[in-house]
Motif scaffolding. Structure first.
Motif, mmCIF file in Angstrom:
data_model
loop_
_atom_site.group_PDB
_atom_site.id
_atom_site.type_symbol
_atom_site.label_atom_id
_atom_site.label_comp_id
_atom_site.label_asym_id
_atom_site.label_seq_id
_atom_site.Cartn_x
_atom_site.Cartn_y
_atom_site.Cartn_z
ATOM 1 N N ALA A 168 3.465 -2.074 -6.433
ATOM 2 C CA ALA A 168 2.469 -1.037 -6.701
ATOM 3 C C ALA A 168 1.659 -1.448 -7.922
ATOM 4 N N ALA B 147 5.204 5.918 -2.149
ATOM 5 C CA ALA B 147 5.484 6.797 -1.007
ATOM 6 C C ALA B 147 6.389 6.092 0.003
ATOM 7 N N GLU B 148 6.164 4.794 0.180
ATOM 8 C CA GLU B 148 7.030 4.034 1.095
ATOM 9 C C GLU B 148 8.471 4.011 0.584
ATOM 10 N N GLU C 33 0.852 -1.213 0.000
ATOM 11 C CA GLU C 33 0.000 0.000 0.000
ATOM 12 C C GLU C 33 0.872 1.241 0.000
ATOM 13 N N ASP C 34 0.466 2.226 -0.784
ATOM 14 C CA ASP C 34 1.245 3.466 -0.917
ATOM 15 C C ASP C 34 2.721 3.146 -1.135
ATOM 16 N N SER C 35 2.958 2.208 -2.011
ATOM 17 C CA SER C 35 4.323 1.674 -2.103
ATOM 18 C C SER C 35 5.333 2.689 -2.613
ATOM 19 N N GLN D 28 6.878 11.334 -7.359
ATOM 20 C CA GLN D 28 6.797 11.168 -5.903
ATOM 21 C C GLN D 28 7.929 11.933 -5.204
#
Lengths: 352, 352
Positions: free
Chosen positions: A160, A18-19, A14-16, A51
């Protein structure tokens, strides 16, 4: 969907992207490099750059896409780029692409200055559910897949589903074969769920479960001395057919197409040797054949295929060793198959 | 002399060739390969073959001797020979030679089929006291030493002084430099013993103690995050001078000659920066200069040497990091040295 914890590294779902940004910032790396190919540099790299929005300066190393690029020559190219860019031991390599990128980038990083950190951002379904998890790195040589490589874990994997949208249907199906395999070797309920799903774009939940199964297996046996061999179902024959197709076909089989064929042949061997019922055999063949086009095996010389199998790194003492099924969801390791049995299974496929 | 236990592997000192035979038999390997060069295949291989007396069938892989052979091209040659000989995962590679053979053979084995077993039979003093212990494998690229490699432990090391009898005096002295370093960084009494010995053929006891010191350091810090850096004393400058000499000199310096020079320069830096007394500095310079010929540094461009140091894999963030001495037998890690300081030490050596 939770983050899966693998062998000392996280797999994000999830939100990879951003991770990934958080990971790079927290890692305090001296330099970050992104390994791409001509497709991912156009389709995927912009999402990463958006990002980071200019906060991080990446050096891009681009190689040609395709299995035929997974060679020592391209690997030398990556090493020399790292040298030219003055990468040091505190540098990070981000592998952005399919299995060729993650396998070869992992190998290049694991051997550069005796090992620098690397992470995978798998952009194909196949690399998400297969290559990016398990710590195998490698390149091909003399038409033998992954003959040179290391067991080295990435520092993190970022999965993602944004990336899958850019994939052609045939590439999606290449990954689906590994998902089907995960069900067949370890989880009948998952196999049933796959069978009843639209697999043209598998749901995030199905992808998650596939990674979960693969991760369970590789954590238990990182260096393939035992249970990890379960993942070889369909691959003894599949790899040989894939190698042969790469050499001889104008439009070679994808990995998944070859593994799909291999799974049919090895399901047949399972029926003959390890008690797979004929109902299960029929079900497996029906599901796989509804998804994958029939391949004309006539062109391949069965003897050649057996010779390729013998060179597979999984085989020892001149014997060919198969993982077979006892039923859907359960497998049996270390079944020696003779050339005659392997040829029989190929002929059976050809006659379907 | 007892067997030394390293990081999960034994280092044999007595009846080592007989121990090798026992090891190979007990290992139940599918195939055994011996990596040699044109010297060890004549001077050393017959001793191994005589021990086995035809009971074991070895396949021999021969490469050219010398640092200029420690390249990816020769490594590819080894991989392809292993493929052609149908080596499988249960094969063993016996590295019979000096540091080029043990480093490159270790790298080839650690990456072939993601890692097959290998052992070292070091045949030079340098490889006995240095390269064969510690699990570093590697090859050179673009004139950067060991830039590509892995940390992988051998399954055993077999040190036999029979091999040293065939070595020219200059090759013995190349190994002596590392022995002197072991005394300087960790054991003043050992340094004193070396100083008072005839080092034209060091005794088995002196060799044993050298391996013991190196082993203590690498067991404590296998991946060079801390105390292992102690072993870099003399190597920051020494490696650069060695690389430069390999490129430019008709009769290049040996590793030990370059390290001897590097130790003098870095002892000078130790006097300037980490409190090495002038008495100790004088003693170090006197001992080393009595053993090694003076090298004409005038030919080397100091700027070029600093640029080579910057590419050394031990340096990060564009800074050059030296291990220095605080006294004979004690060292200090992670001393950043400026280009000006490094040049000053080189000029000081040149003016001696």
């Amino acid at each position: 969907m939770k983050t899966i914890q693998s062998d000392n590294y996280p797999i994000y779902f999830e939100d990879s992207i951003a991770e990934l940004e958080k990971f790079v910032k927290a890692g305090n790396y001296s330099r970050s490099f992104i390994l791409t190919d001509e497709h991912t540099s156009i389709d995927c790299l912009p999402l990463i750059q958006a990002q980071f929005a200019g906060h991080e300066n990446f050096d891009i190393i681009e190689v040609n896409s395709g299995e035929e690029s997974k060679t020592i020559d391209f690997c030398i190219g990556i090493w020399k780029m790292l040298i030219d860019f003055e990468a040091d031991r505190k540098s990070l390599l981000i592998n952005l692409g399919g299995g060729v990128i993650t396998d070869m980038g992992g190998f290049a990083a694991s051997t550069f200055k005796r090992g620098i950190d690397f992470v995978h951002v798998p952009t194909t379904l196949l690399s998400q559910v297969d290559a990016s998890v398990g710590g195998k790195t490698g390149i091909d040589m003399d038409n033998i897949k992954n003959i040179i490589g290391t067991f080295t874990q990435p520092k993190a994997v970022f999965i993602a589903d944004e990336f899958l949208k850019t994939l052609p249907a045939r590439q999606i199906l290449s990954g689906t074969a590994e998902m089907l395999k995960h069900g067949l070797i370890k989880d009948a309920a998952y196999w049933a769920a796959l069978k009843n799903s639209d697999l043209s774009i598998p749901s995030a939940e199905l992808i998650y479960r596939s990674v979960e199964i693969k991760n369970e297996v590789v954590i238990e046996d990182p260096k393939e001395n035992g249970i990890r061999k379960a993942l070889n179902f369909g691959h003894t024959i599949g790899h040989a057919v894939e190698t042969n197709s790469l050499i001889n076909d104008k439009d070679p089989l994808t990995h998944g197409e070859a593994i799909a064929l291999g799974m049919i042949c090895e399901a047949y061997l399972s029926h003959k040797k390890t008690g797979l019922s004929s109902d299960h055999l029929t079900e497996i063949v029906t599901v796989i054949n509804s998804l994958y086009p029939k391949y004309n095996l006539a062109a391949a010389n069965y003897e050649t295929l057996c010779a390729i199998m013998l060179k597979d790194k999984k085989n020892q003492n001149g014997k060919i060793n198969c993982t077979l099924l006892t039923s859907i969801g359960q497998c049996s390791l270390d079944n020696i198959c003779t050339d005659a049995e392997l040829c029989e299974s190929l002929a059976w496929y050809a006659a379907l």
